[in-house]
Design an enzyme around this catalytic site. Structure first.
Site, PDB file in Angstrom:
ATOM      1  N   HIS A  97       2.938   2.801  11.493  1.00  0.00           N
ATOM      2  CA  HIS A  97       3.850   2.416  10.413  1.00  0.00           C
ATOM      3  C   HIS A  97       4.354   3.724   9.795  1.00  0.00           C
ATOM      4  CE1 HIS A  97       5.002  -1.017   7.592  1.00  0.00           C
ATOM      5  NE2 HIS A  97       5.522   0.055   7.014  1.00  0.00           N
ATOM      6  N   TYR A 144      15.873  -8.111   5.220  1.00  0.00           N
ATOM      7  CA  TYR A 144      16.063  -8.146   3.764  1.00  0.00           C
ATOM      8  C   TYR A 144      17.445  -8.673   3.380  1.00  0.00           C
ATOM      9  CZ  TYR A 144      11.675  -5.611   3.334  1.00  0.00           C
ATOM     10  OH  TYR A 144      10.358  -5.261   3.398  1.00  0.00           O
ATOM     11  N   GLU A 178       8.428  -8.827   7.547  1.00  0.00           N
ATOM     12  CA  GLU A 178       8.705  -8.421   6.166  1.00  0.00           C
ATOM     13  C   GLU A 178       9.951  -9.133   5.676  1.00  0.00           C
ATOM     14  OE1 GLU A 178       9.003  -4.173   5.572  1.00  0.00           O
ATOM     15  OE2 GLU A 178       7.214  -3.784   6.783  1.00  0.00           O
ATOM     16  N   GLN A 201       0.714   3.184   2.327  1.00  0.00           N
ATOM     17  CA  GLN A 201       1.240   2.599   1.099  1.00  0.00           C
ATOM     18  C   GLN A 201       0.192   1.898   0.243  1.00  0.00           C
ATOM     19  OE1 GLN A 201       4.724   0.984   3.666  1.00  0.00           O
ATOM     20  NE2 GLN A 201       5.519   1.066   1.599  1.00  0.00           N
ATOM     21  N   ASN A 248      11.748  -7.381  10.524  1.00  0.00           N
ATOM     22  CA  ASN A 248      11.811  -7.214   9.072  1.00  0.00           C
ATOM     23  C   ASN A 248      13.243  -7.485   8.676  1.00  0.00           C
ATOM     24  OD1 ASN A 248       9.236  -6.316   9.436  1.00  0.00           O
ATOM     25  ND2 ASN A 248       9.616  -4.207   8.804  1.00  0.00           N
ATOM     26  N   ASN A 308       6.170  -0.213  13.629  1.00  0.00           N
ATOM     27  CA  ASN A 308       6.930  -0.857  12.574  1.00  0.00           C
ATOM     28  C   ASN A 308       8.311  -0.216  12.487  1.00  0.00           C
ATOM     29  OD1 ASN A 308       7.184  -2.511  10.010  1.00  0.00           O
ATOM     30  ND2 ASN A 308       7.584  -0.467   9.219  1.00  0.00           N
ATOM     31  N   GLU A 309       9.358  -1.020  12.394  1.00  0.00           N
ATOM     32  CA  GLU A 309      10.726  -0.525  12.195  1.00  0.00           C
ATOM     33  C   GLU A 309      11.029   0.712  13.036  1.00  0.00           C
ATOM     34  OE1 GLU A 309      11.912  -0.244   8.087  1.00  0.00           O
ATOM     35  OE2 GLU A 309      11.479  -2.360   7.711  1.00  0.00           O
ATOM     36  N   ARG A 344      -0.942  -8.888   7.257  1.00  0.00           N
ATOM     37  CA  ARG A 344      -0.432  -7.841   8.157  1.00  0.00           C
ATOM     38  C   ARG A 344      -0.651  -6.493   7.483  1.00  0.00           C
ATOM     39  NH1 ARG A 344       4.962  -5.466   8.161  1.00  0.00           N
ATOM     40  NH2 ARG A 344       5.302  -4.338  10.093  1.00  0.00           N
ATOM     41  N   TRP A 364       6.849  -9.191   2.199  1.00  0.00           N
ATOM     42  CA  TRP A 364       6.649  -7.817   1.784  1.00  0.00           C
ATOM     43  C   TRP A 364       6.807  -7.813   0.281  1.00  0.00           C
ATOM     44  CZ3 TRP A 364       4.857  -3.590   4.216  1.00  0.00           C
ATOM     45  CH2 TRP A 364       4.890  -2.399   3.486  1.00  0.00           C
TER      46      TRP A 364
END
Ligand SMILES: *[C@@H]1O[C@H](CO)[C@@H](O)[C@H](O)[C@H]1NC(C)=O
Ligand SMILES: *[C@@H]1O[C@H](CO)[C@@H](O)[C@H](O)[C@H]1NC(C)=O
Ligand SMILES: *[C@@H]1O[C@H](CO)[C@@H](O)[C@H](O)[C@H]1NC(C)=O
Ligand SMILES: *[C@@H]1O[C@H](CO)[C@@H](O)[C@H](O)[C@H]1NC(C)=O
Ligand SMILES: *[C@@H]1O[C@H](CO)[C@@H](O)[C@H](O)[C@H]1NC(C)=O
Ligand SMILES: *[C@@H]1O[C@H](CO)[C@@H](O)[C@H](O)[C@H]1NC(C)=O
Length: 496
Positions: free
Chosen positions: A139, A330, A382, A40, A328, A184-185, A95, A425
């Site tokens: 990731h 949200y 995140e 990213q 993470n 990640n996730e 990170r 994030w």
């Protein structure tokens, strides 16, 4: 459900809580930082010996409406400038992730010297600016060559290759990297890539329950298989780290999940059980094996013989194989029982869950981790707010969002949560995995129309910087007052 996946990561709830707080209300060893990931931010996708990952293949095939991470933010060439931005903002930690196919272009074996040099440079630059590196190994960007060779995570061969890759990272960078996250996730990677089929490697039954056509896959069995191998790969890398490196390098290793948090829509016992089941499917899927050595009962019951089984040896080896949990988060969602989905003939992960979702609730997640999983150390890896990516630098909603979440984190800490760090994030507006360059979460705007990809601070960067630098007189009072002052400051300092 696809829409849910998007909505859940996009919508924000304002959790009004501790309204007046400062950096000094948090323990001195608590760390505040910001996050990115390799595909990213780096760009330089075809440079210096890097080979494609499954994300390159997916984006280049046009799945992101033509957007790709080929250039992204050009972080590969601009890392010094970016570390300087972090320093100016006052970040205590950063990170980022390592691109497996940049370091090991064949997925295994020979190390790419240019890749090694890049990560050494980045890590050294961070350390020389007093910023702690927190590194993710995977990731979402498995080397395409391993996907082609044996189907990536659906094959058990992935476990050995991941362990060997992790070994290279620990050996080459572990003297300077104190925090390692294997995946990640892990949960979302599997749901999107092996059930819905909307994310790489785009495996699903065709048509998938969400109307997508995948050229290969099986949504009834592969999500469970991929997660099983990811858990075994995590445990192998963690065991290796603990046996071979931890004594010398004094670091810590963990895994990351996206924690949606579900609360019952009504007080009916069916909805209460449904909310628990949703938390088990989204979260317990990865966490229960790590803490208890077994998948959640609710999953075993609904998935039945399609659920892979850990041998006793595997179970003992996975159990406890983490020093911290990366989360993470949200937003939060209500869960409603939906028994009819168990009547579907060809069931997939979401049908097995038998839960319907709606609207948003409040954050109780950290309390749940404390109560159910024995209060392990947690890093919020995140948290942030999606906004349409445009030149509006006055990102008020993001400032309010961050203020509210950091406040509620402080409440949780005061109530005994073992959370050790918080990362926004994201540092910059990145190539976003859900919609390319349409939206951004960045503290800094990246101007894609500028050949130099100039970074510009948003109000949120300014706000975070004030918070981190503990500016005198900047103890945060109400948001309104904060707003007036930040506006004044932003006019005078940042946006001239
Ligand atoms: C998926 O695998 C299951 C179990 O092997 C099988 O019964 C089913 O037919 C497969 N589905 C598809 C779409 O291939
Ligand atoms: C999937 O394939 C079917 C049959 O070929 C077609 O009718 C449908 O429109 C395709 N769906 C998508 C999202 O491409
Ligand atoms: C559930 O019960 C509690 C207390 O019994 C009540 O305060 C709350 O409003 C109820 N919630 C719903 C959604 O009915
Ligand atoms: C930018 O996007 C935000 C929503 O995220 C919107 O409120 C604002 O009007 C947009 N600004 C411009 C210049 O398009
Ligand atoms: C913290 O604990 C107190 C007392 O047990 C409780 O009233 C409060 O709701 C808790 N706050 C959070 C954010 O969990
Ligand atoms: C904001 O500015 C006003 C006027 O300049 C000042 O009185 C107040 O203390 C400031 N508030 C904060 C939080 O710094």
């Amino acid at each position: 459900m696809l829409r849910l996946l998007v909505l859940l990561t996009n919508l924000a709830v304002l959790v009004l809580s501790a309204d007046k707080f400062s950096r000094d209300d948090f323990p001195p060893d608590f760390v505040f930082g910001a996050s990115t990931s390799a595909y990213q931010i780096e760009g330089a996708a075809n440079q210096d010996g890097r080979t494609p990952s499954i994300w390159d293949t997916f984006a280049q095939a046009g799945n992101m409406h033509g957007a790709t991470g080929d250039t992204a933010c050009d972080g590969y060439h601009k890392y010094k400038e970016d570390v300087q931005l972090m320093r100016d903002t006052g970040l205590e930690a950063y990170r980022f992730s390592i691109s497996w196919s940049r370091l090991l272009p064949n997925g295994r074996g020979t190390i790419n010297p240019k890749g090694l040099q890049y990560y050494n440079n980045l890590i050294n630059e961070l350390i020389s600016h007093g910023i702690q590196p927190h590194v993710t190994l995977h990731h979402s960007d498995l080397p395409q060559t391993l996907e082609d060779e044996y189907g990536g995570w659906i094959s058990r061969k992935s476990v050995k290759d991941f362990e060997a890759y992790a070994d290279v990272c620990f050996r080459k960078f572990g003297d300077r990297v104190p925090y390692w996250t294997t995946f990640n996730e892990a949960n979302v990677f599997v749901m999107g890539g092996y059930d819905a089929g909307n994310l790489p490697p785009q495996r699903c039954s065709s048509p998938s329950p969400y109307g997508l056509n995948c050229s290969r896959g099986n949504s009834s069995i592969e999500p469970y298989l991929a997660a099983h191998h990811i858990l075994l790969a995590h445990a192998s890398a963690a065991r290796l780290y603990k046996n071979k490196y931890q004594d010398r390098q004094h670091g810590f290793i963990g895994i990351n999940v996206l924690a949606y948090w579900f609360v019952p829509l009504t007080n009916s016992s069916d909805d209460q059980i449904a909310a628990q089941r949703a938390n088990d499917f989204f979260f317990g899927w990865i966490l229960d094996p790590l803490v208890f050595g077994e998948y959640p009962d609710a999953m075993k019951k609904n998935v039945g013989s399609r659920m892979p089984i850990f041998t006793t040896a595997e179970s003992n080896w996975i159990k406890g194989s983490f020093d911290f949990l990366g989360v993470n988060h949200y937003s939060t969602s209500y869960a409603k029982d939906n028994p009819s989905s168990l009547k579907i003939k060809k069931r997939d992960f979401f049908a097995d869950m038998a839960v319907e979702f709606s609207t948003w609730g409040l954050q109780e997640l950290l309390k749940y981790i404390k109560r159910v999983y024995g209060n392990p150390p947690v890093y919020i890896h995140e948290n942030g707010e999606r906004m349409i990516r445009n030149l509006t630098l006055e990102d008020w909603p993001r400032v309010e969002y961050l203020h509210a979440y950091i406040g509620s984190l402080l409440d949780a800490l005061r109530n005994g949560s073992n959370t050790k760090g918080y990362f926004i994030w994201s540092l910059l507006d990145l190539f976003e995995l859900l919609d390319g360059f349409e939206s951004g979460y960045g503290l800094y705007f990246v101007d894609l129309d500028d050949p130099d990809l100039k970074r510009q601070p948003k109000l949120s960067a300014h706000w975070y910087s004030h918070f981190l630098k503990r500016s005198k007189g900047m103890r945060l009072h109400g948001l309104t007052e904060l707003g007036m002052n930040l506006s004044a400051l932003s006019r005078s300092h940042f946006f001239q």
